[in-house]
Design an enzyme around this catalytic site. Sequence first.
Site, PDB file in Angstrom:
ATOM      1  CB  SER A  21      -8.377  -2.382   5.613  1.00 42.99           C
ATOM      2  OG  SER A  21      -9.137  -3.413   6.195  1.00 42.99           O
ATOM      3  CG  HIS A  48     -12.135  -2.270   4.236  1.00 39.54           C
ATOM      4  ND1 HIS A  48     -11.212  -3.260   3.982  1.00 39.54           N
ATOM      5  CD2 HIS A  48     -12.365  -1.665   3.031  1.00 39.54           C
ATOM      6  CE1 HIS A  48     -10.897  -3.259   2.706  1.00 39.54           C
ATOM      7  NE2 HIS A  48     -11.580  -2.295   2.108  1.00 39.54           N
ATOM      8  CG  ASP A 140     -10.770  -2.221  -1.488  1.00 44.43           C
ATOM      9  OD1 ASP A 140     -10.851  -1.889  -2.680  1.00 44.43           O
ATOM     10  OD2 ASP A 140     -11.566  -1.841  -0.610  1.00 44.43           O
TER      11      ASP A 140
END
Length: 214
Positions: A21, A48, A140
């Site tokens: 991310s 992401h 995540d």
Amino acid sequence: MQVKQPTKQKSSFRVVGIGASAGGFEAFSKLLQALPTDTGMAFVFVQHLAPTHSSALSELLSKETKMPVLEARNHMRIAPNTIYVIPPNADMTITDGSLKLTLRDKTDKLHHPIDAFLNSLASTHQSNAIGIILSGTATDGTLGLKAIKDASGITMVQDKTAKYQGMPQNAINLGVVDFTLSPGGIAKELSRIAKYPHTRISTTEDALPKGDAL
């Protein structure tokens, strides 16, 4: 006469799922700079991304390696020594060596594209799956790494060099990480696994390369 159904077989080469991310692009760039181009592994990068903006991720990453870097397409078959990048506004899984894309869910539920991909990777490639979590916030990727570890695959996270340590640290806290390394250290460990695929999984402490920057 009863027709015998074909048995599902995992791929003959390792597939590396890499999740990131915030701060993950820089970390993956450093990993690629240190990674040999002939490991015989396929690499799938799930970062992401803003759903409404086009992405130049594959083009930017192609400057860091001589391996082909491709934006994933639905039903694209993976091949060794190639990097695949998730496109914007998509969720991605892998089944029988092919990438499957679906439109990102627009509901208010938490979006965990890394978990989704790593879970499918564990299911289809089992012990040939390698999961890596680089810099990022929140959680995540943790459940995806657990699935890979439960399937006898290998799991790694970025160490304290991560600009944002939320995602790597959450996986460490759950106890699902085999190696905690810098991006350069991850590249060296992948190279070692490629050369000696049947060697034991050493501990995180064993895996730390001598002189690798922390």
